[in-house]
Design a protein around this motif. Sequence first.
Motif, PDB file in Angstrom:
ATOM      1  N   UNK A 294      37.372  28.943 -99.740  1.00 49.40           N
ATOM      2  CA  UNK A 294      36.346  29.642-100.515  1.00 49.40           C
ATOM      3  C   UNK A 294      34.971  29.472 -99.873  1.00 49.40           C
ATOM      4  N   UNK A 295      34.713  28.255 -99.371  1.00 46.08           N
ATOM      5  CA  UNK A 295      33.427  28.016 -98.692  1.00 46.08           C
ATOM      6  C   UNK A 295      33.324  28.872 -97.436  1.00 46.08           C
ATOM      7  N   UNK A 296      34.407  28.971 -96.686  1.00 40.67           N
ATOM      8  CA  UNK A 296      34.404  29.795 -95.467  1.00 40.67           C
ATOM      9  C   UNK A 296      34.203  31.266 -95.827  1.00 40.67           C
ATOM     10  N   UNK A 297      34.875  31.709 -96.886  1.00 40.47           N
ATOM     11  CA  UNK A 297      34.731  33.100 -97.322  1.00 40.47           C
ATOM     12  C   UNK A 297      33.305  33.371 -97.773  1.00 40.47           C
ATOM     13  N   UNK A 298      32.713  32.407 -98.483  1.00 39.97           N
ATOM     14  CA  UNK A 298      31.335  32.542 -98.950  1.00 39.97           C
ATOM     15  C   UNK A 298      30.375  32.615 -97.765  1.00 39.97           C
ATOM     16  N   UNK A 299      30.597  31.757 -96.774  1.00 36.51           N
ATOM     17  CA  UNK A 299      29.738  31.753 -95.576  1.00 36.51           C
ATOM     18  C   UNK A 299      29.860  33.098 -94.848  1.00 36.51           C
TER      19      UNK A 299
ATOM     20  N   UNK B  32      27.585  38.611 -93.725  1.00 37.66           N
ATOM     21  CA  UNK B  32      27.658  40.066 -93.863  1.00 37.66           C
ATOM     22  C   UNK B  32      26.473  40.596 -94.655  1.00 37.66           C
ATOM     23  N   UNK B  33      26.069  39.876 -95.682  1.00 42.50           N
ATOM     24  CA  UNK B  33      24.891  40.277 -96.462  1.00 42.50           C
ATOM     25  C   UNK B  33      23.650  40.236 -95.586  1.00 42.50           C
ATOM     26  N   UNK B  34      23.569  39.237 -94.755  1.00 39.25           N
ATOM     27  CA  UNK B  34      22.430  39.127 -93.828  1.00 39.25           C
ATOM     28  C   UNK B  34      22.425  40.302 -92.869  1.00 39.25           C
ATOM     29  N   UNK B  35      23.611  40.671 -92.358  1.00 36.87           N
ATOM     30  CA  UNK B  35      23.710  41.832 -91.459  1.00 36.87           C
ATOM     31  C   UNK B  35      23.287  43.107 -92.174  1.00 36.87           C
TER      32      UNK B  35
END
Length: 124
Positions: free
Chosen positions: A9-14, A19-22
């Motif tokens: 979940x942490x990896x998915x969140x990161x 992607x949000x930053x992109x």
Amino acid sequence: ALHDAVALEKAALKSLEGKCSDAAKGAAAIEAAEGQLDELARLQAEAEAEAQRLKETRRGIKAVAGSTLGLETERAELAHQVRAVTQRIGHCKERLERQKEQHAAKEEDARAALSLAERQWGEL
């Protein structure tokens, strides 16, 4: 097992944060491109104003051409102004073309980045 799920979940969140930053970068690039479009519109208006001044100067030259010999100096000055205005219009057109090319490249990059970010977002 819980520890692995948390790590996943942490990896998915990161990944989602990346992607949000992109997507934010893509939106910022589009905003910058829109700013350039505004600048292009301003340059085009400036070129049109210069063209109108050129027409007025040319009308003035025609009026002077039929005048007496004493007005020859004024006609030469108007001709000089026409050349100067024509040169400025040429420079404005060159700047406008460069801006259009730069804008097109940046807009294409921004749209590609936004499209990629949206695709990635949709895959989540």
